[in-house]
Design an enzyme around this catalytic site. Structure first.
Site, PDB file in Angstrom:
ATOM      1  CD  GLU A  60      -7.404   6.339   5.352  1.00  0.00           C
ATOM      2  OE1 GLU A  60      -8.014   6.165   4.303  1.00  0.00           O
ATOM      3  OE2 GLU A  60      -6.408   7.054   5.436  1.00  0.00           O
ATOM      4  N   GLY A 120      -9.363   8.394  -1.648  1.00  0.00           N
ATOM      5  CA  GLY A 120     -10.046   9.566  -1.446  1.00  0.00           C
ATOM      6  C   GLY A 120     -10.697   9.837  -0.294  1.00  0.00           C
ATOM      7  CG  HIS A 157      -7.900   3.807   0.403  1.00  0.00           C
ATOM      8  ND1 HIS A 157      -7.186   3.408  -0.871  1.00  0.00           N
ATOM      9  CD2 HIS A 157      -6.823   4.328   1.088  1.00  0.00           C
ATOM     10  CE1 HIS A 157      -6.123   3.706  -0.972  1.00  0.00           C
ATOM     11  NE2 HIS A 157      -5.743   4.320   0.186  1.00  0.00           N
ATOM     12  CG  HIS A 189      -2.050   1.055   1.111  1.00  0.00           C
ATOM     13  ND1 HIS A 189      -3.237   0.688   1.577  1.00  0.00           N
ATOM     14  CD2 HIS A 189      -2.079   2.304   0.890  1.00  0.00           C
ATOM     15  CE1 HIS A 189      -3.957   1.890   1.274  1.00  0.00           C
ATOM     16  NE2 HIS A 189      -3.111   2.932   0.893  1.00  0.00           N
ATOM     17  CG  ASP A 195      -0.382  10.913  -5.506  1.00  0.00           C
ATOM     18  OD1 ASP A 195      -0.364  10.000  -4.645  1.00  0.00           O
ATOM     19  OD2 ASP A 195      -1.308  11.600  -5.967  1.00  0.00           O
ATOM     20  CG  HIS A 228      -1.402   6.436  -2.164  1.00  0.00           C
ATOM     21  ND1 HIS A 228      -2.538   6.333  -2.901  1.00  0.00           N
ATOM     22  CD2 HIS A 228      -1.745   5.706  -0.754  1.00  0.00           C
ATOM     23  CE1 HIS A 228      -3.464   5.853  -2.207  1.00  0.00           C
ATOM     24  NE2 HIS A 228      -2.999   5.352  -1.037  1.00  0.00           N
ATOM     25  CG  ASP A 286      -1.617   5.303   3.232  1.00  0.00           C
ATOM     26  OD1 ASP A 286      -1.899   5.096   1.948  1.00  0.00           O
ATOM     27  OD2 ASP A 286      -2.154   6.096   3.957  1.00  0.00           O
TER      28      ASP A 286
HETATM   29 ZN    ZN Z   1      -3.735   4.966   0.968  1.00  0.00          ZN
END
Ligand code: ZN
Length: 314
Positions: A197, A167, A194, A13, A17, A15, A274
């Site tokens: 969370e 998101g 996701h 997991h 960006d 990302h 993450d």
């Molecule tokens: Zn994430």
């Protein structure tokens, strides 16, 4: 603890960006002919959350700056390549790098163009990794999400391994995206979502109902005993990202993290970063955070490492 336990780790997991560092930012600005009149520490401030917890919506604001540097094919390819080289140097064994193609089309690249640029970057480095394509929670991007599913099918097996939904979970609930996952299932495209969370256990139940093979975070499963039993019985992995959960104030302190509950229920938990830059972390820090706070045994660490190997989409 035997330090060799922290070799051969996977990050499922991660990302793209949210994981650009200062050097990558400068390189991507050069490629895009963007003049950045910022010091290293100013760039770092733009990439990382400050001390103290924030909610998920504020955390997500940190993605605007790196995304602005990922808008041409060359920038996208280079970012994936540089991130992989960094992961290779860190000793990681395998990663699944995720990004939302629809967030990289501001300068007119097609969604296919974005994905092909990322695949190009993925192939340029020998580090073993696959790409997960994210749909985004929102109320004006439905067609872009469906297109993400169709293109995941097109590129599945060509470095692309799954889709995701990312998101603002609390603003745009999982249940609003049912048709996207119906399409994914009809096309045999595997997915993670996701969930659990910013929202609670009900969001995880919805992700399971839709057919998610893994749960992104899923950490709030601890709120529901029946859900804990279900995750264990059906061997559904959770992609835990501890520092990120502290950043977004899911927990005030790591001592409240429910890792012991998950291990007690024999849920296949995995540990992940993450966003390496937004959360200022790496995979070893994430393992150490939980090992130190909960005195995890060598066997427990091995179990979590193996969970990651078994949960990979590749
Ligand atoms: Zn994430």
């Amino acid at each position: 603890m035997d330090n060799s336990l922290l070799t051969g780790l996977s990050d499922l997991h991660l990302h793209l960006d949210g994981s650009l560092d200062v050097n990558m930012v400068r390189r991507l600005a050069d490629i895009g002919d963007i003049s950045l009149d910022l010091s290293d520490s100013e760039i770092k401030n733009r990439l990382s959350v400050r001390e103290g917890c924030r909610n998920l919506n504020e955390y997500l604001e940190k993605f605007d700056f790196p995304c602005s540097l990922l808008q041409t094919e060359d920038q996208i390819s280079e970012s994936v390549y540089l991130l992989k080289e960094k992961l290779k140097a860190s000793g990681l064994s395998y990663a699944e790098i995720r990004f939302a193609p629809q967030k990289h089309m501001d300068k007119g690249i097609s969604m296919e163009g974005v994905i092909e640029a990322a695949i190009d970057g993925n192939k340029r480095s020998s580090f073993p990794s696959k790409l997960i394509l994210c749909m985004m929670r929102g109320n004006d991007n439905h067609e872009a999400n469906l297109q993400t599913v169709r293109l995941t099918k097109k590129y599945l097996g060509n470095d692309v391994c799954a889709i995701d939904l990312a998101g603002a979970e609390a603003l745009f609930p999982t249940e609003d995206f049912e048709d996207c996952f119906l399409l994914a299932r009809s096309l045999d495209v595997p997915f993670t979502i996701h969930a659990g969370e910013a929202s609670g256990a009900f969001s995880i139940w919805k992700a399971i109902e839709f057919g998610a093979k893994r749960i992104g975070h899923g950490v709030r499963a601890y709120e529901d005993e029946k859900l804990l039993e279900y995750l264990s019985k059906h061997r559904i992995p959770l992609e835990l990202c501890p520092t990120s959960n502290l950043n977004t104030c899911v927990f005030d302190d790591i001592s409240a993290y429910p890792i012991r509950t998950f291990l007690k229920y024999d849920i296949p938990v995995t540990i992940n970063t993450d966003n390496m830059s937004v959360s200022d972390t790496d995979i070893e820090k994430e393992y150490r955070l939980l090992i130190d706070a909960f005195n995890l045994s060598n066997d427990e660490i091995e179990t979590i490492k193996n969970n990651s190997i078994n949960a990979a989409f590749s």
